[in-house]
Design a protein around this motif. Sequence first.
Motif, PDB file in Angstrom:
ATOM      1  N   THR A   1       0.819  -1.210   0.000  1.00 29.95           N
ATOM      2  CA  THR A   1       0.000   0.000   0.000  1.00 29.95           C
ATOM      3  C   THR A   1       0.854   1.263   0.000  1.00 29.95           C
ATOM      4  N   ALA A   2       1.943   1.246   0.748  1.00 25.18           N
ATOM      5  CA  ALA A   2       2.779   2.447   0.888  1.00 25.18           C
ATOM      6  C   ALA A   2       3.397   2.893  -0.428  1.00 25.18           C
ATOM      7  N   ARG A   3       3.498   1.990  -1.400  1.00 25.02           N
ATOM      8  CA  ARG A   3       4.115   2.343  -2.682  1.00 25.02           C
ATOM      9  C   ARG A   3       3.132   2.998  -3.640  1.00 25.02           C
ATOM     10  N   LEU A   4       1.841   2.956  -3.343  1.00 24.30           N
ATOM     11  CA  LEU A   4       0.827   3.353  -4.314  1.00 24.30           C
ATOM     12  C   LEU A   4       0.288   4.761  -4.131  1.00 24.30           C
ATOM     13  N   VAL A   5       0.578   5.379  -2.994  1.00 21.19           N
ATOM     14  CA  VAL A   5       0.096   6.745  -2.734  1.00 21.19           C
ATOM     15  C   VAL A   5       1.226   7.560  -2.113  1.00 21.19           C
ATOM     16  N   PRO A   6       1.149   8.903  -2.172  1.00 19.70           N
ATOM     17  CA  PRO A   6       2.147   9.729  -1.483  1.00 19.70           C
ATOM     18  C   PRO A   6       2.082   9.530   0.025  1.00 19.70           C
ATOM     19  N   ASP A   7       3.164   9.855   0.708  1.00 21.18           N
ATOM     20  CA  ASP A   7       3.220   9.676   2.163  1.00 21.18           C
ATOM     21  C   ASP A   7       2.094  10.412   2.884  1.00 21.18           C
ATOM     22  N   ALA A   8       1.689  11.565   2.347  1.00 18.63           N
ATOM     23  CA  ALA A   8       0.652  12.358   3.008  1.00 18.63           C
ATOM     24  C   ALA A   8      -0.682  11.632   3.062  1.00 18.63           C
ATOM     25  N   HIS A   9      -0.893  10.668   2.166  1.00 17.08           N
ATOM     26  CA  HIS A   9      -2.168   9.956   2.110  1.00 17.08           C
ATOM     27  C   HIS A   9      -2.040   8.496   2.540  1.00 17.08           C
ATOM     28  N   LEU A  10      -0.895   8.141   3.139  1.00 19.12           N
ATOM     29  CA  LEU A  10      -0.669   6.751   3.503  1.00 19.12           C
ATOM     30  C   LEU A  10      -1.674   6.259   4.538  1.00 19.12           C
ATOM     31  N   MET A  11      -1.974   7.075   5.552  1.00 19.56           N
ATOM     32  CA  MET A  11      -2.930   6.653   6.562  1.00 19.56           C
ATOM     33  C   MET A  11      -4.298   6.403   5.951  1.00 19.56           C
ATOM     34  N   ASN A  12      -4.706   7.284   5.056  1.00 21.96           N
ATOM     35  CA  ASN A  12      -5.989   7.109   4.385  1.00 21.96           C
ATOM     36  C   ASN A  12      -5.997   5.831   3.552  1.00 21.96           C
ATOM     37  N   ALA A  13      -4.913   5.595   2.804  1.00 25.15           N
ATOM     38  CA  ALA A  13      -4.834   4.399   1.967  1.00 25.15           C
ATOM     39  C   ALA A  13      -4.839   3.124   2.802  1.00 25.15           C
ATOM     40  N   THR A  14      -4.132   3.143   3.928  1.00 24.71           N
ATOM     41  CA  THR A  14      -4.102   1.973   4.805  1.00 24.71           C
ATOM     42  C   THR A  14      -5.483   1.672   5.365  1.00 24.71           C
ATOM     43  N   SER A  15      -6.203   2.714   5.746  1.00 21.70           N
ATOM     44  CA  SER A  15      -7.555   2.536   6.276  1.00 21.70           C
ATOM     45  C   SER A  15      -8.483   1.959   5.206  1.00 21.70           C
ATOM     46  N   LEU A  16      -8.390   2.503   3.993  1.00 22.06           N
ATOM     47  CA  LEU A  16      -9.231   2.000   2.911  1.00 22.06           C
ATOM     48  C   LEU A  16      -8.880   0.566   2.561  1.00 22.06           C
ATOM     49  N   ASN A  17      -7.585   0.247   2.592  1.00 23.24           N
ATOM     50  CA  ASN A  17      -7.172  -1.121   2.287  1.00 23.24           C
ATOM     51  C   ASN A  17      -7.710  -2.103   3.323  1.00 23.24           C
ATOM     52  N   SER A  18      -7.668  -1.706   4.593  1.00 17.91           N
ATOM     53  CA  SER A  18      -8.239  -2.554   5.644  1.00 17.91           C
ATOM     54  C   SER A  18      -9.740  -2.721   5.455  1.00 17.91           C
ATOM     55  N   ALA A  19     -10.405  -1.631   5.041  1.00 16.94           N
ATOM     56  CA  ALA A  19     -11.849  -1.696   4.807  1.00 16.94           C
ATOM     57  C   ALA A  19     -12.186  -2.637   3.660  1.00 16.94           C
ATOM     58  N   SER A  20     -11.309  -2.695   2.644  1.00 17.01           N
ATOM     59  CA  SER A  20     -11.569  -3.581   1.509  1.00 17.01           C
ATOM     60  C   SER A  20     -11.548  -5.047   1.916  1.00 17.01           C
ATOM     61  N   HIS A  21     -10.843  -5.365   3.015  1.00 20.73           N
ATOM     62  CA  HIS A  21     -10.822  -6.733   3.512  1.00 20.73           C
ATOM     63  C   HIS A  21     -11.950  -7.016   4.498  1.00 20.73           C
ATOM     64  N   SER A  22     -12.429  -5.979   5.181  1.00 24.25           N
ATOM     65  CA  SER A  22     -13.425  -6.195   6.237  1.00 24.25           C
ATOM     66  C   SER A  22     -14.865  -5.965   5.791  1.00 24.25           C
ATOM     67  N   LEU A  23     -15.109  -5.040   4.872  1.00 24.22           N
ATOM     68  CA  LEU A  23     -16.476  -4.769   4.439  1.00 24.22           C
ATOM     69  C   LEU A  23     -17.171  -6.000   3.844  1.00 24.22           C
ATOM     70  N   PRO A  24     -16.476  -6.816   3.030  1.00 24.98           N
ATOM     71  CA  PRO A  24     -17.129  -8.015   2.494  1.00 24.98           C
ATOM     72  C   PRO A  24     -17.575  -9.005   3.568  1.00 24.98           C
ATOM     73  N   ASN A  25     -17.021  -8.890   4.790  1.00 21.81           N
ATOM     74  CA  ASN A  25     -17.476  -9.781   5.867  1.00 21.81           C
ATOM     75  C   ASN A  25     -18.955  -9.595   6.162  1.00 21.81           C
ATOM     76  N   VAL A  26     -19.487  -8.424   5.824  1.00 28.40           N
ATOM     77  CA  VAL A  26     -20.890  -8.122   6.105  1.00 28.40           C
ATOM     78  C   VAL A  26     -21.803  -8.698   5.036  1.00 28.40           C
ATOM     79  N   ILE A  27     -21.462  -8.452   3.774  1.00 27.39           N
ATOM     80  CA  ILE A  27     -22.373  -8.844   2.692  1.00 27.39           C
ATOM     81  C   ILE A  27     -21.978 -10.154   2.009  1.00 27.39           C
ATOM     82  N   GLY A  28     -20.705 -10.553   2.132  1.00 31.65           N
ATOM     83  CA  GLY A  28     -20.243 -11.763   1.460  1.00 31.65           C
ATOM     84  C   GLY A  28     -20.997 -13.021   1.855  1.00 31.65           C
ATOM     85  N   PRO A  29     -21.150 -13.303   3.166  1.00 29.75           N
ATOM     86  CA  PRO A  29     -21.887 -14.504   3.555  1.00 29.75           C
ATOM     87  C   PRO A  29     -23.338 -14.504   3.068  1.00 29.75           C
ATOM     88  N   ALA A  30     -23.954 -13.325   3.029  1.00 28.30           N
ATOM     89  CA  ALA A  30     -25.332 -13.244   2.531  1.00 28.30           C
ATOM     90  C   ALA A  30     -25.393 -13.610   1.057  1.00 28.30           C
TER      91      ALA A  30
END
Length: 244
Positions: A145-174
Amino acid sequence: MTEAPDPLDRPPIENWRRRALVSLSYPSFRFFWLSNLVVALGLMVQFTARSWLIVQLTDSALILGLIEGLFAVTLAGGAIPMGLAADRLNRRNLLLLDNVVALIAAAAIGVLVVTDLIAIWHMVVASLLGGLLFAIRMPTSQAMTARLVPDAHLMNATSLNSASHSLPNVIGPAIGGVLVGGVGIGIAYFATTGAYLVALAMLALGVAASFGAVERVEHRSVTADLREAWTYLLQNKDLLKITA
């Protein structure tokens, strides 16, 4: 005299959303994020289908628990070796390989189900392999993740990346339940195969190999890397509390 700011004078909702999703404005990260999201969604569908399939094959809660436990064993056991691999090999290529192997495994199980050749040992092998593939995906994805965005947006990118793994936990089983009940377990596995194929295309076409390259100041042995990691944990014991 300067007037105090009005507490109700907030920025428009559009600006708030723009800041929350700012990392997605970078095309490479956007494709990377969508790839992770699709894979995670496919995994949740696969987990649901796998559970139903094991119950149908054995009608045993014990065997279901054991096979699910095997996934956790290879995930835990493979985390450190796969983390070491992600520190040495091209991370984008590792994720591509992960997707290819996962795609083949899901397609194989789907074929075995629809041809009525599936056996419980197939599920044991698939669960062991699935845990190992997940052990590759998690550290590799986070590190890249750190290679894909500037350092100023790293925290935002990390949060979004974590969300991409966790959000499907809600709708995926359904979605998995609907597929299993509507078209059958075999087709649910083929849907997972399709998800891996879409994610593979996004990653291959949308993210250049250079983003996955590993930049190491010095080449050290695996033992030296493990020693450094252990020293870091001992010096930052709060991390141990989080993972305990």
